[in-house]
Scaffold this active site. Structure first.
Site, PDB file in Angstrom:
ATOM      1  N   SER A  49      -7.101  10.062   6.705  1.00 34.75           N
ATOM      2  CA  SER A  49      -7.221   8.873   5.872  1.00 34.75           C
ATOM      3  C   SER A  49      -5.902   8.628   5.160  1.00 34.75           C
ATOM      4  O   SER A  49      -5.326   9.536   4.572  1.00 34.75           O
ATOM      5  CB  SER A  49      -8.337   9.062   4.843  1.00 34.75           C
ATOM      6  N   LYS A  50      -5.441   7.395   5.222  1.00 31.88           N
ATOM      7  CA  LYS A  50      -4.214   7.010   4.509  1.00 31.88           C
ATOM      8  C   LYS A  50      -4.404   7.221   3.006  1.00 31.88           C
ATOM      9  O   LYS A  50      -3.472   7.617   2.304  1.00 31.88           O
ATOM     10  CB  LYS A  50      -3.908   5.543   4.813  1.00 31.88           C
ATOM     11  N   ARG A  51      -5.626   6.987   2.547  1.00 28.22           N
ATOM     12  CA  ARG A  51      -5.905   7.137   1.110  1.00 28.22           C
ATOM     13  C   ARG A  51      -5.687   8.572   0.645  1.00 28.22           C
ATOM     14  O   ARG A  51      -5.393   8.813  -0.519  1.00 28.22           O
ATOM     15  CB  ARG A  51      -7.345   6.717   0.798  1.00 28.22           C
TER      16      ARG A  51
END
Length: 494
Positions: free
Chosen positions: A265-267
């Site tokens: 996940s980029k987050r």
């Protein structure tokens, strides 16, 4: 106001559909960056088409207007181009089933929703439901009065301007069976499926409806997507059946994971394709590694060119098991690609990284690149490896003490005292003359070459770890700079 059906128009749309060969599509949403899972989907989709000498299509799915990011379409084009994933049809090149941007296809979806209503597989729903409630799937078909509304009454209310959505009419009874090329046959009880929205109140289609209509009208034979869409597949099947259309082959790929329990996940700071390139990884190495995230060629070979992947790629090699993204494994791939590059190509690639640390134009960047190529794993580590060529760092005299070379402060002082005049007498500053001066000195001292070369390298570089040894470093620095640095080293030891 409801669309009125023109069956000749539907026949014309059917006649446009290309047939007779494999057709695949990569259909990203322009929401920013290209994450690793998305890149893998694009790659597998491209490989399936190319392996079969089929057609690869790029389609932009921009119906979710709230998530659009400015410039994201350019990111998609740039990434596809850098990764050599050329498309035969798409927004920029056109094709027989244009347009290839969903918002430009908006007039189509309402017509097909009306066709589905006429066939009894969809209905108008006038109930007030917030989008958040729709997204949660919290919609009980049994409690929806619109489902059993007389179609003429529904048309009258729509003609009067009452807002509505169009929902898929899922059968109450029975089950839906669909086949996936990876997971096999999957059976789902229809009572567990919700009457999903096909057309929103603003007239735009939902993703789940638009992609089915577009895949059919574009003649897509293989639909490649993440396994998170497995739960939606039975509803897609029911849509195809409702229209009387042939169902494409589904290829659902397992997720790319950060570890055993968490998806990338980029987050959470996991790298996108752009992050990897900015981090010093080569596109070809990334493509090769991503291809093996959930697919196996069935042999021992790991390093593949894109042409080799195209030749050997088979859908049967795709795994059901989640693939764990291992940055150290990617680093190994990257190092392998760097070693295999033509020296001049690596020199060109490395030069900006070298010049970010070594500004002096008198220092030959291509000569430094020769030292770096067998010793570099990612490009971004280059500046800290070579910064000493720009200026001698402040270092501790303790570096001259090295057990393996049998060097200490006293022996290093003796070596530097003797090597400075030996270097001063060299007229032709080459690897051979520098090496000869040091080996002759070692012979005189009745010592191993390392006992001379260690203190010379430390004095020349001011670092314990360097790309290349004393000979190469001295040659690249030049005679005057080398002598100046050796005198600094001698002073530290005195």
């Amino acid at each position: 106001m409801p669309e009125r059906l023109d069956y000749n128009w539907f026949d014309e749309m059917e006649a446009r559909i290309p047939k007779g060969k494999v057709r695949t599509r990569f259909a990203p949403s322009p929401t920013g960056y290209m994450h690793v899972g998305n890149l893998r989907t694009a790659l597998y989709t491209w490989l399936i088409a190319r392996h079969a000498d089929g057609t690869f299509i790029l389609r932009i799915e921009d119906t979710d207007q709230g998530r659009l990011v400015e410039g994201a379409v350019d990111v998609i084009y740039k990434t596809m181009q850098e990764c050599h994933l050329d498309h035969d049809e798409g927004p920029d090149v056109g094709g027989p089933v244009a347009p290839y941007v969903q918002t430009e296809r908006r007039p189509l979806y309402g017509k097909y929703a009306e066709l589905l209503i006429s066939r009894g597989h969809a209905y108008r729903c006038f109930c007030e439901k917030a989008e958040s409630e729709e997204d949660s799937g919290d919609f009980n078909r049994g409690e929806d009065p619109c489902r059993s509304l007389d179609p003429r009454e529904a048309d009258r209310r729509a003609d009067a301007g009452e807002p509505y959505v169009i929902r898929q009419r899922i059968p109450y009874e029975g089950e839906t069976v669909f086949h996936d090329e990876i997971y096999g046959d999957i059976r789902v009880e229809n009572r567990t499926l919700d009457d999903q929205v096909l057309i929103k109140r603003d007239g735009l289609p939902t993703y789940n409806f638009a992609n089915v209509v577009d895949d059919h009208l574009m003649g897509i034979t293989h639909v490649v997507r993440g396994s998170e869409y497995l739960s939606s597949a039975p509803k897609y099947n029911l849509l195809y059946q409702g229209f009387g259309w042939e169902i494409p082959k589904y290829v659902h790929c397992s997720p790319v994971m950060r570890d055993q329990h968490n998806k990338m996940s980029k987050r959470h700071g996991d790298p996108s394709y752009e992050d990897l390139i900015a981090g010093g990884y080569l596109t070809d190495a990334v493509i090769n590694y991503v291809a093996l995230l959930g697919w196996s060629p069935g042999g021992e070979q790991e390093i593949f060119t894109l042409d080799e992947l195209r030749s050997v790629f088979e859908i049967s090699g795709i795994s059901k098991s989640p693939a764990i993204f291992d940055i150290e494994k990617l680093r190994y791939f990257n190092a392998s690609y760097i070693r295999a590059m033509a020296p001049e190509c690596f020199a060109s690639l490395a030069e900006p990284y070298i010049r970010s640390a070594v500004k002096n134009p008198a220092v030959d960047a291509s000569a430094i690149a020769q030292l770096l190529q067998p010793r570099t794993e990612i490009l971004t580590e280059i500046p800290e490896k070579v910064d000493f060529f720009e200026a001698l760092p402040d270092y501790d005299a303790e570096l001259f003490t090295h057990k393996k070379s049998k060097s200490d402060s006293d022996s290093s002082r003796t070596v530097l005292t003797a090597v400075i005049p030996a270097f001063e007498s060299i007229d032709d500053w080459t690897d051979e003359s520098i090496l000869n001066a040091m080996t002759e000195l070692a012979a005189k001292m009745e010592a191993k070459n390392a006992k001379v070369m260690w203190p010379v390298r430390i004095a020349a570089a001011g670092k314990a770890v360097t790309p290349g040894g004393a000979v190469e470093i001295c040659r690249i620095l030049g005679k005057e700079e080398t002598l100046a640095r050796l005198r600094v080293g001698l002073e530290k030891l005195s």
